[in-house]
Design a protein around this motif. Structure first.
Motif, PDB file in Angstrom:
ATOM      1  N   ARG A 153       0.680  -0.881  -0.049  1.00 50.83           N
ATOM      2  CA  ARG A 153      -0.088  -0.155  -0.301  1.00 50.83           C
ATOM      3  C   ARG A 153       0.780   1.308   0.022  1.00 50.83           C
ATOM      4  O   ARG A 153       0.398   1.929  -1.010  1.00 50.83           O
ATOM      5  N   LEU A 154       1.803   1.176   0.858  1.00 51.87           N
ATOM      6  CA  LEU A 154       2.454   2.624   0.698  1.00 51.87           C
ATOM      7  C   LEU A 154       3.518   2.845  -0.320  1.00 51.87           C
ATOM      8  O   LEU A 154       3.708   3.928  -1.149  1.00 51.87           O
ATOM      9  N   ALA A 155       3.670   1.964  -1.272  1.00 56.31           N
ATOM     10  CA  ALA A 155       4.400   1.330  -2.416  1.00 56.31           C
ATOM     11  C   ALA A 155       3.486   1.969  -3.702  1.00 56.31           C
ATOM     12  O   ALA A 155       3.589   2.680  -4.471  1.00 56.31           O
ATOM     13  N   ARG A 156       2.174   1.594  -3.448  1.00 60.19           N
ATOM     14  CA  ARG A 156       1.412   1.654  -4.858  1.00 60.19           C
ATOM     15  C   ARG A 156       0.589   3.373  -4.227  1.00 60.19           C
ATOM     16  O   ARG A 156       0.487   3.874  -5.661  1.00 60.19           O
ATOM     17  N   GLU A 157       0.483   3.731  -3.199  1.00 59.36           N
ATOM     18  CA  GLU A 157      -0.887   4.381  -3.134  1.00 59.36           C
ATOM     19  C   GLU A 157       0.402   5.862  -1.997  1.00 59.36           C
ATOM     20  O   GLU A 157      -0.137   7.170  -1.602  1.00 59.36           O
ATOM     21  N   GLY A 158       1.549   5.446  -1.320  1.00 65.05           N
ATOM     22  CA  GLY A 158       2.393   6.406  -0.911  1.00 65.05           C
ATOM     23  C   GLY A 158       1.859   6.545   0.055  1.00 65.05           C
ATOM     24  O   GLY A 158       2.829   7.740   1.061  1.00 65.05           O
ATOM     25  N   ARG A 159       1.277   6.451   0.413  1.00 68.66           N
ATOM     26  CA  ARG A 159       0.743   6.290   2.436  1.00 68.66           C
ATOM     27  C   ARG A 159      -0.214   5.311   2.163  1.00 68.66           C
ATOM     28  O   ARG A 159      -1.104   4.000   2.002  1.00 68.66           O
ATOM     29  N   VAL A 160      -0.530   4.713   3.316  1.00 66.69           N
ATOM     30  CA  VAL A 160      -1.467   4.392   4.920  1.00 66.69           C
ATOM     31  C   VAL A 160      -2.473   4.935   6.170  1.00 66.69           C
ATOM     32  O   VAL A 160      -1.524   5.736   6.711  1.00 66.69           O
ATOM     33  N   LEU A 202      -3.542   0.885  15.991  1.00 71.40           N
ATOM     34  CA  LEU A 202      -3.887   1.524  13.999  1.00 71.40           C
ATOM     35  C   LEU A 202      -2.320   1.589  14.248  1.00 71.40           C
ATOM     36  O   LEU A 202      -1.588   2.207  14.332  1.00 71.40           O
ATOM     37  N   ILE A 203      -2.102   2.076  12.391  1.00 72.84           N
ATOM     38  CA  ILE A 203      -0.970   1.780  11.630  1.00 72.84           C
ATOM     39  C   ILE A 203      -1.667   2.789  10.389  1.00 72.84           C
ATOM     40  O   ILE A 203      -1.857   2.652   9.713  1.00 72.84           O
ATOM     41  N   TYR A 204      -0.428   4.124  10.936  1.00 68.83           N
ATOM     42  CA  TYR A 204      -0.936   5.185   9.854  1.00 68.83           C
ATOM     43  C   TYR A 204       0.868   5.145   9.953  1.00 68.83           C
ATOM     44  O   TYR A 204       1.925   4.691   9.850  1.00 68.83           O
ATOM     45  N   GLY A 205       0.782   4.916   7.997  1.00 68.17           N
ATOM     46  CA  GLY A 205       2.056   5.442   7.383  1.00 68.17           C
ATOM     47  C   GLY A 205       1.812   6.150   6.129  1.00 68.17           C
ATOM     48  O   GLY A 205       0.862   6.678   5.864  1.00 68.17           O
ATOM     49  N   SER A 206       3.554   6.594   5.762  1.00 72.30           N
ATOM     50  CA  SER A 206       4.064   7.512   4.688  1.00 72.30           C
ATOM     51  C   SER A 206       5.242   7.245   4.100  1.00 72.30           C
ATOM     52  O   SER A 206       5.817   6.047   4.617  1.00 72.30           O
ATOM     53  N   ALA A 207       5.693   6.960   2.686  1.00 75.99           N
ATOM     54  CA  ALA A 207       5.887   6.539   2.195  1.00 75.99           C
ATOM     55  C   ALA A 207       6.972   7.516   1.109  1.00 75.99           C
ATOM     56  O   ALA A 207       6.476   9.095   0.793  1.00 75.99           O
ATOM     57  N   LEU A 208       8.348   7.651   1.133  1.00 79.33           N
ATOM     58  CA  LEU A 208       8.908   8.056   0.088  1.00 79.33           C
ATOM     59  C   LEU A 208       9.706   7.572  -1.054  1.00 79.33           C
ATOM     60  O   LEU A 208      10.157   6.142  -1.136  1.00 79.33           O
ATOM     61  N   CYS A 209       8.813   7.819  -2.242  1.00 85.40           N
ATOM     62  CA  CYS A 209       8.982   6.775  -3.165  1.00 85.40           C
ATOM     63  C   CYS A 209       9.997   7.397  -4.929  1.00 85.40           C
ATOM     64  O   CYS A 209       9.413   8.361  -4.879  1.00 85.40           O
ATOM     65  N   VAL A 231      11.345   3.910  -0.991  1.00 85.69           N
ATOM     66  CA  VAL A 231      12.944   3.774  -0.354  1.00 85.69           C
ATOM     67  C   VAL A 231      12.917   4.183   0.913  1.00 85.69           C
ATOM     68  O   VAL A 231      14.222   3.487   1.231  1.00 85.69           O
ATOM     69  N   HIS A 232      12.188   4.853   1.363  1.00 81.27           N
ATOM     70  CA  HIS A 232      11.886   4.682   3.025  1.00 81.27           C
ATOM     71  C   HIS A 232      10.409   4.956   2.795  1.00 81.27           C
ATOM     72  O   HIS A 232       9.580   5.759   2.563  1.00 81.27           O
ATOM     73  N   SER A 233       9.581   4.421   4.300  1.00 81.94           N
ATOM     74  CA  SER A 233       9.107   4.537   5.268  1.00 81.94           C
ATOM     75  C   SER A 233       8.713   4.986   6.437  1.00 81.94           C
ATOM     76  O   SER A 233      10.475   5.036   7.462  1.00 81.94           O
ATOM     77  N   ARG A 234       7.755   5.735   7.056  1.00 81.69           N
ATOM     78  CA  ARG A 234       7.179   6.145   8.495  1.00 81.69           C
ATOM     79  C   ARG A 234       6.619   5.990   8.948  1.00 81.69           C
ATOM     80  O   ARG A 234       5.309   6.240   8.033  1.00 81.69           O
ATOM     81  N   LEU A 235       6.363   4.703   9.828  1.00 78.15           N
ATOM     82  CA  LEU A 235       5.319   4.318  10.390  1.00 78.15           C
ATOM     83  C   LEU A 235       5.110   4.822  11.398  1.00 78.15           C
ATOM     84  O   LEU A 235       5.066   4.938  12.468  1.00 78.15           O
ATOM     85  N   VAL A 236       3.744   5.365  12.077  1.00 83.02           N
ATOM     86  CA  VAL A 236       3.397   5.815  13.931  1.00 83.02           C
ATOM     87  C   VAL A 236       2.218   4.004  13.550  1.00 83.02           C
ATOM     88  O   VAL A 236       1.147   4.308  13.857  1.00 83.02           O
ATOM     89  N   THR A 237       2.599   3.958  14.973  1.00 81.73           N
ATOM     90  CA  THR A 237       1.619   2.890  15.848  1.00 81.73           C
ATOM     91  C   THR A 237       0.867   3.574  16.542  1.00 81.73           C
ATOM     92  O   THR A 237       0.982   3.942  17.614  1.00 81.73           O
ATOM     93  N   ARG A 238      -0.397   3.627  16.582  1.00 80.69           N
ATOM     94  CA  ARG A 238      -1.264   3.999  17.944  1.00 80.69           C
ATOM     95  C   ARG A 238      -2.486   2.994  18.412  1.00 80.69           C
ATOM     96  O   ARG A 238      -2.970   2.551  18.302  1.00 80.69           O
ATOM     97  N   ASP A 239      -1.551   3.121  19.910  1.00 81.57           N
ATOM     98  CA  ASP A 239      -3.207   2.174  20.320  1.00 81.57           C
ATOM     99  C   ASP A 239      -4.520   2.609  21.228  1.00 81.57           C
ATOM    100  O   ASP A 239      -4.313   3.863  20.951  1.00 81.57           O
ATOM    101  N   VAL A 240      -5.135   2.130  20.639  1.00 83.09           N
ATOM    102  CA  VAL A 240      -6.529   2.038  20.248  1.00 83.09           C
ATOM    103  C   VAL A 240      -7.344   1.244  21.669  1.00 83.09           C
ATOM    104  O   VAL A 240      -8.804   1.628  21.357  1.00 83.09           O
ATOM    105  N   THR A 241      -6.892   0.339  22.262  1.00 87.36           N
ATOM    106  CA  THR A 241      -7.144  -0.325  22.664  1.00 87.36           C
ATOM    107  C   THR A 241      -8.313  -0.024  23.726  1.00 87.36           C
ATOM    108  O   THR A 241      -9.271  -0.032  23.674  1.00 87.36           O
TER     109      THR A 241
END
Length: 93
Positions: free
Chosen positions: A21-28, A46-53, A59-69
Motif C-alpha cells: 500500500r505504501l509503494a502503490r499509494e504513498g501512504r497508509v 492503528l498503523i498509519y504510514g507514509s512513504a517516499l518513493c 525508498v523510505h517509509s515512516r510508520l506510526v502505531t497508535r494504541d486504541v485498545t
C-alpha cells in the motif's frame, strides 16, 4: 489483521500488505492490527504510514502505531450498556 501469537508481531502477510500500500499509494491512512505488548497483553492498534518513493520504488517509509485498545474497550462497554438499557425498557413496559 492477524498477528503471530508467539512473537506478537504483525504477520508477514500484513506487513507485506502495508508495504504494498505504501509503494502503490504513498501512504497508509489507517490499518488495524493487533500486537502483543511487552507485558504480554494484546493491544489493538492503528498503523498509519507514509512513504517516499522514487521512480516507482519505495525508498523510505515512516510508520506510526497508535494504541486504541482503551478506546475500543470503552466503545464496546457503551454499546453493551445501551443494549442492556434497551432490553430492560422493552421488558419492563
Amino acid at each position: 489483521h492477524a498477528f503471530n501469537k508467539e512473537t506478537g508481531a504483525v504477520t508477514p502477510e500484513v506487513a507485506a500488505d502495508i508495504l504494498a500500500r505504501l509503494a502503490r499509494e504513498g501512504r497508509v491512512p489507517s490499518c488495524e492490527a493487533r500486537l502483543r505488548a511487552q507485558d504480554g497483553s494484546i493491544r489493538q492498534v492503528l498503523i498509519y504510514g507514509s512513504a517516499l518513493c522514487r521512480q516507482g520504488r519505495l525508498v523510505h517509509s515512516r510508520l506510526v502505531t497508535r494504541d486504541v485498545t482503551r478506546f475500543i474497550e470503552r466503545e464496546q462497554a457503551a454499546r453493551h450498556r445501551a443494549e442492556a438499557t434497551s432490553h430492560l425498557k422493552t421488558h419492563l413496559h
